[in-house]
Design a protein around this motif. Sequence first.
Motif, PDB file in Angstrom:
ATOM      1  N   GLU A   1      57.050 -80.042  33.429  1.00  0.00           N
ATOM      2  CA  GLU A   1      57.307 -78.669  32.989  1.00  0.00           C
ATOM      3  C   GLU A   1      57.783 -77.750  34.111  1.00  0.00           C
ATOM      4  O   GLU A   1      58.491 -76.772  33.857  1.00  0.00           O
ATOM      5  N   LEU A   2      57.402 -78.035  35.341  1.00  0.00           N
ATOM      6  CA  LEU A   2      57.678 -77.113  36.444  1.00  0.00           C
ATOM      7  C   LEU A   2      59.160 -76.822  36.666  1.00  0.00           C
ATOM      8  O   LEU A   2      59.527 -75.675  36.948  1.00  0.00           O
ATOM      9  N   PRO A   3      60.077 -77.808  36.549  1.00  0.00           N
ATOM     10  CA  PRO A   3      61.496 -77.480  36.759  1.00  0.00           C
ATOM     11  C   PRO A   3      62.035 -76.443  35.775  1.00  0.00           C
ATOM     12  O   PRO A   3      62.976 -75.709  36.104  1.00  0.00           O
ATOM     13  N   GLY A   4      61.451 -76.352  34.591  1.00  0.00           N
ATOM     14  CA  GLY A   4      61.894 -75.350  33.628  1.00  0.00           C
ATOM     15  C   GLY A   4      61.398 -73.956  33.943  1.00  0.00           C
ATOM     16  O   GLY A   4      61.910 -72.973  33.394  1.00  0.00           O
ATOM     17  N   LEU A   5      60.411 -73.854  34.822  1.00  0.00           N
ATOM     18  CA  LEU A   5      59.825 -72.561  35.162  1.00  0.00           C
ATOM     19  C   LEU A   5      60.262 -72.060  36.531  1.00  0.00           C
ATOM     20  O   LEU A   5      60.482 -70.861  36.723  1.00  0.00           O
ATOM     21  N   LEU A   6      60.424 -72.996  37.489  1.00  0.00           N
ATOM     22  CA  LEU A   6      60.696 -72.615  38.877  1.00  0.00           C
ATOM     23  C   LEU A   6      61.972 -73.279  39.371  1.00  0.00           C
ATOM     24  O   LEU A   6      62.028 -74.508  39.503  1.00  0.00           O
ATOM     25  N   PRO A   7      63.011 -72.509  39.672  1.00  0.00           N
ATOM     26  CA  PRO A   7      64.298 -73.058  40.103  1.00  0.00           C
ATOM     27  C   PRO A   7      64.244 -74.008  41.294  1.00  0.00           C
ATOM     28  O   PRO A   7      65.033 -74.957  41.334  1.00  0.00           O
ATOM     29  N   PRO A   8      63.366 -73.820  42.310  1.00  0.00           N
ATOM     30  CA  PRO A   8      63.366 -74.790  43.417  1.00  0.00           C
ATOM     31  C   PRO A   8      63.098 -76.219  42.964  1.00  0.00           C
ATOM     32  O   PRO A   8      63.585 -77.164  43.585  1.00  0.00           O
ATOM     33  N   TYR A   9      62.323 -76.391  41.899  1.00  0.00           N
ATOM     34  CA  TYR A   9      62.117 -77.733  41.352  1.00  0.00           C
ATOM     35  C   TYR A   9      63.354 -78.202  40.590  1.00  0.00           C
ATOM     36  O   TYR A   9      63.747 -79.362  40.673  1.00  0.00           O
ATOM     37  N   ALA A  10      63.969 -77.307  39.836  1.00  0.00           N
ATOM     38  CA  ALA A  10      65.162 -77.675  39.077  1.00  0.00           C
ATOM     39  C   ALA A  10      66.329 -78.003  39.999  1.00  0.00           C
ATOM     40  O   ALA A  10      67.132 -78.907  39.717  1.00  0.00           O
ATOM     41  N   ASP A  11      66.433 -77.283  41.131  1.00  0.00           N
ATOM     42  CA  ASP A  11      67.531 -77.485  42.071  1.00  0.00           C
ATOM     43  C   ASP A  11      67.314 -78.681  42.997  1.00  0.00           C
ATOM     44  O   ASP A  11      68.225 -79.083  43.715  1.00  0.00           O
ATOM     45  N   GLY A  12      66.112 -79.214  43.016  1.00  0.00           N
ATOM     46  CA  GLY A  12      65.816 -80.351  43.882  1.00  0.00           C
ATOM     47  C   GLY A  12      65.347 -79.982  45.271  1.00  0.00           C
ATOM     48  O   GLY A  12      65.113 -80.870  46.101  1.00  0.00           O
ATOM     49  N   LEU A  13      65.206 -78.680  45.564  1.00  0.00           N
ATOM     50  CA  LEU A  13      64.693 -78.279  46.877  1.00  0.00           C
ATOM     51  C   LEU A  13      63.248 -78.744  47.040  1.00  0.00           C
ATOM     52  O   LEU A  13      62.854 -79.254  48.099  1.00  0.00           O
ATOM     53  N   ASP A  14      62.446 -78.560  45.987  1.00  0.00           N
ATOM     54  CA  ASP A  14      61.058 -78.987  45.982  1.00  0.00           C
ATOM     55  C   ASP A  14      60.873 -80.148  45.010  1.00  0.00           C
ATOM     56  O   ASP A  14      61.593 -80.256  44.013  1.00  0.00           O
ATOM     57  N   VAL A  15      59.894 -80.983  45.291  1.00  0.00           N
ATOM     58  CA  VAL A  15      59.557 -82.113  44.420  1.00  0.00           C
ATOM     59  C   VAL A  15      58.173 -81.856  43.828  1.00  0.00           C
ATOM     60  O   VAL A  15      57.233 -81.570  44.580  1.00  0.00           O
ATOM     61  N   PRO A  16      58.005 -81.956  42.507  1.00  0.00           N
ATOM     62  CA  PRO A  16      56.691 -81.675  41.898  1.00  0.00           C
ATOM     63  C   PRO A  16      55.720 -82.845  42.041  1.00  0.00           C
ATOM     64  O   PRO A  16      55.365 -83.517  41.064  1.00  0.00           O
ATOM     65  N   HIS A  17      55.282 -83.095  43.271  1.00  0.00           N
ATOM     66  CA  HIS A  17      54.319 -84.163  43.491  1.00  0.00           C
ATOM     67  C   HIS A  17      53.012 -83.846  42.755  1.00  0.00           C
ATOM     68  O   HIS A  17      52.534 -82.705  42.778  1.00  0.00           O
ATOM     69  N   VAL A  18      52.433 -84.838  42.129  1.00  0.00           N
ATOM     70  CA  VAL A  18      51.172 -84.679  41.407  1.00  0.00           C
ATOM     71  C   VAL A  18      50.026 -84.923  42.389  1.00  0.00           C
ATOM     72  O   VAL A  18      50.019 -85.920  43.112  1.00  0.00           O
ATOM     73  N   ILE A  19      49.067 -84.014  42.427  1.00  0.00           N
ATOM     74  CA  ILE A  19      48.040 -84.053  43.461  1.00  0.00           C
ATOM     75  C   ILE A  19      47.270 -85.366  43.472  1.00  0.00           C
ATOM     76  O   ILE A  19      47.072 -85.972  44.536  1.00  0.00           O
ATOM     77  N   ASP A  20      46.840 -85.863  42.309  1.00  0.00           N
ATOM     78  CA  ASP A  20      46.070 -87.117  42.304  1.00  0.00           C
ATOM     79  C   ASP A  20      46.926 -88.304  42.742  1.00  0.00           C
ATOM     80  O   ASP A  20      46.438 -89.201  43.443  1.00  0.00           O
TER      81      ASP A  20
END
Length: 230
Positions: free
Chosen positions: A141-160
């Motif tokens: 869900e994060l790329p739809g909310l935050l552009p840095p995830y959608a643009d590939g600048l950040d990666v939504p690593h899952v904490i566990d």
Amino acid sequence: MRSEQDLYRLVLGTFGEARGRGALEAGCGRGLGCALALREFGLTPVIGLDAHPDQIARARAAHTELLAGDTGGTGRLTFVLGSAQRMPLPADTVDCLYSVEAVQHFRSPAAFAREAVRVLRPGGRLALTTFFARTAAAAQELPGLLPPYADGLDVPHVIDEFAGTLAAAGLRDLTVRPIGDAVWEPYDRYMAQQPELSDDEWPRRYLTAYETGLLDYYLLTAVAPRRAGR
């Protein structure tokens, strides 16, 4: 800047009494944390590693006195160009490895974990902090909310998953501490003071992501394994 310094103090404080021990910062940016590690915590030598040449150049320009060994420095400081997933350093280089708000840029947590184990001396300590997705569903869900995830600048690593990757590489005594209650609301108050931002612009959505359970800020610590004969 004070907030960033306090975040570094939180991370560096996990090393306990570490004066005279060698340290490496993965993703050092402009070197604020490296200078603080030298001056306040007595870590020495300190190596700042970053994958971006411009950041290395800025760090060297910002800390010329420390690099030259002038008054005010308590140890040696070096800035090195390189990836945290393929560190241009020998094995068993440092006693302490830390990273502050950089891991979200790493494309391969497994490669970073392997490198951490390699460059840390046996029994050395790892400490890092940044924001992670809380679950695999949240990461979607994060790329739809935050552009840095959608643009590939950040990666939504899952904490566990990230913590599991560190453990699989051999790091032990792993701790995971959420610290979002001290991060997101103050961050959003700061953003609210920026005149160029409206209430619905994306930098204000990190608080939304936190409040809706999508992401949080975490402090992770671990210890490098003792290798055979060491």
